[in-house]
Design a protein around this motif. Structure first.
Motif, PDB file in Angstrom:
ATOM      1  N   UNK A  60     -20.605 113.383  85.585  1.00 25.68           N
ATOM      2  CA  UNK A  60     -20.169 112.215  84.953  1.00 25.68           C
ATOM      3  C   UNK A  60     -20.105 111.082  85.822  1.00 25.68           C
ATOM      4  N   UNK A  61     -19.591 111.422  87.181  1.00 23.29           N
ATOM      5  CA  UNK A  61     -19.372 110.249  88.086  1.00 23.29           C
ATOM      6  C   UNK A  61     -20.778 109.633  88.652  1.00 23.29           C
ATOM      7  N   UNK A  62     -21.819 110.441  88.530  1.00 19.28           N
ATOM      8  CA  UNK A  62     -22.980 110.243  89.034  1.00 19.28           C
ATOM      9  C   UNK A  62     -23.943 109.323  88.022  1.00 19.28           C
ATOM     10  N   UNK A  63     -23.868 109.563  86.822  1.00 10.16           N
ATOM     11  CA  UNK A  63     -24.038 108.809  85.703  1.00 10.16           C
ATOM     12  C   UNK A  63     -23.450 107.496  85.657  1.00 10.16           C
ATOM     13  N   UNK A 107     -21.464 106.001  88.270  1.00  6.85           N
ATOM     14  CA  UNK A 107     -21.751 105.106  89.499  1.00  6.85           C
ATOM     15  C   UNK A 107     -23.328 104.747  89.595  1.00  6.85           C
ATOM     16  N   UNK A 108     -24.034 105.188  89.009  1.00  7.55           N
ATOM     17  CA  UNK A 108     -25.643 105.314  89.275  1.00  7.55           C
ATOM     18  C   UNK A 108     -25.985 105.699  90.488  1.00  7.55           C
ATOM     19  N   UNK A 109     -25.727 106.974  90.838  1.00 10.71           N
ATOM     20  CA  UNK A 109     -25.742 107.598  92.112  1.00 10.71           C
ATOM     21  C   UNK A 109     -27.554 108.025  91.926  1.00 10.71           C
ATOM     22  N   UNK A 110     -28.035 107.972  93.162  1.00  8.02           N
ATOM     23  CA  UNK A 110     -29.532 108.387  93.391  1.00  8.02           C
ATOM     24  C   UNK A 110     -29.433 109.776  93.445  1.00  8.02           C
ATOM     25  N   UNK A 111     -29.109 110.676  92.317  1.00  9.22           N
ATOM     26  CA  UNK A 111     -29.397 112.042  92.230  1.00  9.22           C
ATOM     27  C   UNK A 111     -30.422 112.753  91.381  1.00  9.22           C
ATOM     28  N   UNK A 112     -31.197 111.579  91.125  1.00  9.21           N
ATOM     29  CA  UNK A 112     -32.454 111.918  90.253  1.00  9.21           C
ATOM     30  C   UNK A 112     -33.425 112.771  90.974  1.00  9.21           C
ATOM     31  N   UNK A 113     -33.678 112.928  92.271  1.00  5.98           N
ATOM     32  CA  UNK A 113     -34.585 113.842  92.775  1.00  5.98           C
ATOM     33  C   UNK A 113     -33.667 114.697  93.782  1.00  5.98           C
ATOM     34  N   UNK A 114     -34.278 115.583  94.345  1.00  5.18           N
ATOM     35  CA  UNK A 114     -33.534 116.664  95.127  1.00  5.18           C
ATOM     36  C   UNK A 114     -32.898 117.778  94.548  1.00  5.18           C
ATOM     37  N   UNK A 115     -32.322 118.581  95.369  1.00  7.23           N
ATOM     38  CA  UNK A 115     -32.017 119.917  94.631  1.00  7.23           C
ATOM     39  C   UNK A 115     -30.616 119.639  94.043  1.00  7.23           C
ATOM     40  N   UNK A 116     -29.788 118.764  94.613  1.00  5.38           N
ATOM     41  CA  UNK A 116     -28.511 118.534  94.199  1.00  5.38           C
ATOM     42  C   UNK A 116     -28.637 117.913  92.723  1.00  5.38           C
ATOM     43  N   UNK A 120     -16.823 101.275  94.781  1.00  4.92           N
ATOM     44  CA  UNK A 120     -15.604 101.885  95.015  1.00  4.92           C
ATOM     45  C   UNK A 120     -15.802 103.464  95.050  1.00  4.92           C
ATOM     46  N   UNK A 121     -16.269 103.897  93.906  1.00  3.64           N
ATOM     47  CA  UNK A 121     -16.472 105.219  93.701  1.00  3.64           C
ATOM     48  C   UNK A 121     -17.682 105.743  94.527  1.00  3.64           C
ATOM     49  N   UNK A 122     -18.815 104.950  94.729  1.00  5.33           N
ATOM     50  CA  UNK A 122     -19.916 105.475  95.415  1.00  5.33           C
ATOM     51  C   UNK A 122     -19.608 105.491  97.141  1.00  5.33           C
ATOM     52  N   UNK A 123     -18.349 104.908  97.528  1.00  2.84           N
ATOM     53  CA  UNK A 123     -17.996 105.079  98.798  1.00  2.84           C
ATOM     54  C   UNK A 123     -17.144 106.422  98.891  1.00  2.84           C
ATOM     55  N   UNK A 124     -16.396 106.578  97.858  1.00  3.27           N
ATOM     56  CA  UNK A 124     -15.428 107.668  97.736  1.00  3.27           C
ATOM     57  C   UNK A 124     -16.386 109.067  97.765  1.00  3.27           C
ATOM     58  N   UNK A 125     -17.260 108.953  96.971  1.00  5.94           N
ATOM     59  CA  UNK A 125     -18.212 110.154  96.849  1.00  5.94           C
ATOM     60  C   UNK A 125     -18.945 110.225  98.098  1.00  5.94           C
ATOM     61  N   UNK A 126     -19.394 109.196  98.884  1.00  9.98           N
ATOM     62  CA  UNK A 126     -20.031 109.385 100.220  1.00  9.98           C
ATOM     63  C   UNK A 126     -19.406 109.985 101.074  1.00  9.98           C
ATOM     64  N   UNK A 127     -17.954 109.942 101.038  1.00  9.11           N
ATOM     65  CA  UNK A 127     -17.252 110.159 102.014  1.00  9.11           C
ATOM     66  C   UNK A 127     -16.827 111.757 101.818  1.00  9.11           C
ATOM     67  N   UNK A 128     -17.012 112.272 100.666  1.00 11.10           N
ATOM     68  CA  UNK A 128     -16.717 113.749 100.434  1.00 11.10           C
ATOM     69  C   UNK A 128     -17.497 114.464 101.381  1.00 11.10           C
ATOM     70  N   UNK A 129     -16.919 115.784 101.880  1.00  4.53           N
ATOM     71  CA  UNK A 129     -17.405 116.423 103.048  1.00  4.53           C
ATOM     72  C   UNK A 129     -18.692 117.081 102.572  1.00  4.53           C
ATOM     73  N   UNK A 142     -31.115 118.413  90.574  1.00  5.78           N
ATOM     74  CA  UNK A 142     -31.872 119.508  89.768  1.00  5.78           C
ATOM     75  C   UNK A 142     -30.503 120.417  89.529  1.00  5.78           C
ATOM     76  N   UNK A 143     -29.853 120.622  90.471  1.00 14.28           N
ATOM     77  CA  UNK A 143     -28.574 121.738  90.061  1.00 14.28           C
ATOM     78  C   UNK A 143     -27.741 120.783  89.032  1.00 14.28           C
ATOM     79  N   UNK A 144     -27.488 119.686  89.065  1.00 11.55           N
ATOM     80  CA  UNK A 144     -26.514 119.033  88.008  1.00 11.55           C
ATOM     81  C   UNK A 144     -27.215 118.715  86.822  1.00 11.55           C
ATOM     82  N   UNK A 145     -28.509 118.230  86.560  1.00 14.18           N
ATOM     83  CA  UNK A 145     -29.000 117.781  85.577  1.00 14.18           C
ATOM     84  C   UNK A 145     -30.114 118.619  84.984  1.00 14.18           C
ATOM     85  N   UNK A 146     -30.725 119.481  85.754  1.00  9.21           N
ATOM     86  CA  UNK A 146     -31.722 120.348  85.134  1.00  9.21           C
ATOM     87  C   UNK A 146     -31.461 121.964  85.842  1.00  9.21           C
ATOM     88  N   UNK A 147     -30.422 122.469  85.304  1.00  3.47           N
ATOM     89  CA  UNK A 147     -30.175 123.799  85.901  1.00  3.47           C
ATOM     90  C   UNK A 147     -31.364 124.754  85.457  1.00  3.47           C
TER      91      UNK A 147
END
Length: 478
Positions: free
Chosen positions: A152-155, A157-166, A128-137, A168-173
């Motif tokens: 918190x949501x990424x952790x 809902x197990x979102x695939x944010x490990x790679x990419x600049x997003x 449910x929350x993956x779908x909500x996050x995917x619909x964010x503009x 890095x911005x969230x978890x490796x500032x």
């Protein structure tokens, strides 16, 4: 059969009681009850209705309830998913998705954190929350403005944010020397470059401006193109300045702004404020404008309409907004409003005196209206109980054919009674939070007056559920 009818009557009363609470209660202090009492009363109601009427509990998400209760319903449904059948889960999933789409994002992120704390992390919740996050503009915008919530949501809902600049911005500032996305890079540069902060959302830029020592006046002038309408209103309210877009404000919010002004300023700006209130009311009436026939109203401006420190003048703001909305619904020359204080100038109302609802109702009924609308917290005390007796005699003796449709809307939740306070059993009562919801709430209140049991109530809720899930962009559909 009689026993079944009585059970249906009790069930319908329970559900309508919960709807009233879900519209008015926010867990905050009211004039006559503390915040703790409000929260305890509301928690009991949610648990009672969820356990006994789960189908209806979920369907309430399709009604015009406030965001606080919508978030509570979503949380409790997800926490108790094991109690639902597969069909109920499918319906609940559609309702939850539709409601999340219209909730403010900060409230959804707060809900996610609450679910994480409660260790609710099943596959359905994550989907449910993956779908909500995917619909964010714009995920980058959320990463900047709601950074903690998105992390918190990424952790959770197990979102695939490990790679990419997003990721890095969230978890490796500080891991990247620059970002391709302009908003992420503006946030990086704003730590040492003043000009970059004017590329950020207002609430984020505000913190950087304070860190850089930018004068408040300079900051507000330069950030103005980046602010939303509500952010501009909040800034103008803190500064004591008049909103520039007064005529476009929502009706109840505009009424609250008017009441925040001194009496002298209201009188001095009479034409401007009255014109804005009428324009906003006409916009809120929409297709219902001029269709209600002759309307009389009893409007509570007694001392209790001052509300509380957390809801300052909220009941009076709802009454003032309803006054102008009812005038638009009735049409030219077909409306008359009576204030309990006896005042005749709506622009100069203030919380004062006792609550003589009964005598005001008598005067209003003398007009022979097609509709009588009472906007009050239900505390009739001058003398106590007169309004209930007047309405009882009117309904049973003088107007048994119901030529005059009477409805009471109440903006205050009564924690002790688990409902909004009623004036008379013979008069339908609905909780109200924003005057804009009045046409829909009158429909619910008049439905309650029929006392026809659960079958019609289920039909009504099913229709609202279908409408809501088909077009989640419009939660106020009537």
């Amino acid at each position: 059969m009689a026993q079944e009818s009585y059970a249906d009557l009790v069930a319908a009363e329970d559900v309508l009681l919960f709807v009233n609470a879900a519209v008015t209660a926010t867990g905050q202090r009211e004039f006559r009850s503390a915040a703790g009492e409000q929260r305890l009363s509301l928690a009991f109601l949610h648990e009672y209705v969820r356990v006994n009427y789960r189908r209806v509990y979920a369907a309430v998400l399709a009604l015009d309830i406030n965001d606080h209760n919508a978030a509570l319903i979503v949380r409790h449904l997800l926490e108790s998913a094991g109690e639902a059948s597969p069909e109920e889960k499918r319906t609940e999933g559609r309702l939850i998705a539709a409601r999340l789409a219209v909730l403010p994002p900060q409230r959804v992120y707060r809900l996610l954190r609450a679910l994480r704390t409660a260790k609710v992390n099943n596959r359905r919740t994550r989907a449910i929350f993956r779908d909500w996050l995917a619909a964010r503009p714009d995920p980058a915008f959320d990463a900047v403005k709601y950074r903690g919530g998105l992390k918190s949501a990424a952790r959770h809902a197990h979102l695939p944010y490990d790679g990419g600049e997003l990721g890095d911005f969230l978890f490796r500032p500080g891991h990247r020397p620059r970002y391709e996305h302009p908003l992420l890079d503006a946030h990086r540069r704003a730590h040492y470059e003043q000009g970059a902060l004017y590329e950020l959302p207002f609430t984020v830029a505000e913190g950087f401006a304070a860190r850089h020592g930018v004068p408040r006046e300079v900051f507000l002038e330069r950030i103005a193109p980046r602010t939303t309408r509500l952010e501009r209103l909040r800034v103008q309210a803190r500064a004591g300045a008049a909103p520039a877009d007064l005529a476009t404000m929502p009706l109840t919010r505009l009424a609250g702004y008017v009441l925040s002004l001194g009496l002298d300023e209201r009188a001095r700006r009479r034409a401007e404020l009255t014109g804005a209130l009428r324009a906003s009311a006409l916009r809120a009436a929409g297709p219902h404008a001029g269709t209600w026939g002759r309307v009389s109203a009893v409007l509570d401006d007694s001392y209790s309409s001052a509300g509380s420190g957390e809801k300052r003048r909220r009941p009076l703001a709802v009454a003032l907004a309803c006054h102008f909305l009812l005038a638009a619904l009735a049409g030219a020359g077909a409306y008359r409003g009576r204030w309990t204080s006896g005042g005749t100038d709506p622009l100069l109302v203030r919380p004062f005196g006792a609550t003589p609802i009964g005598s005001c109702v008598l005067d209003a009924l003398d007009d022979s209206p097609e509709r009588l609308v009472i906007v009050s917290d239900g505390w009739d005390n001058a003398p106590p109980g007169l309004a209930g007796e007047v309405l009882r005699v009117w309904r049973t003796r003088l107007d048994p054919d119901r030529r005059t449709r009477v409805v009471h809307v109440n903006p205050v939740y009564d924690a002790d009674g688990f409902d909004v306070r009623r004036l008379a059993p013979s008069v339908p009562t609905a909780g109200i939070r924003d005057a804009e919801d009045l046409p829909a709430l009158v429909e619910v209140a008049e439905f309650a007056e029929g006392r026809t049991g659960l079958a019609e109530l289920y039909t009504y809720l099913d229709r609202r559920t279908a409408d809501f899930t088909q077009d989640s962009r419009c939660p106020r559909s009537t």
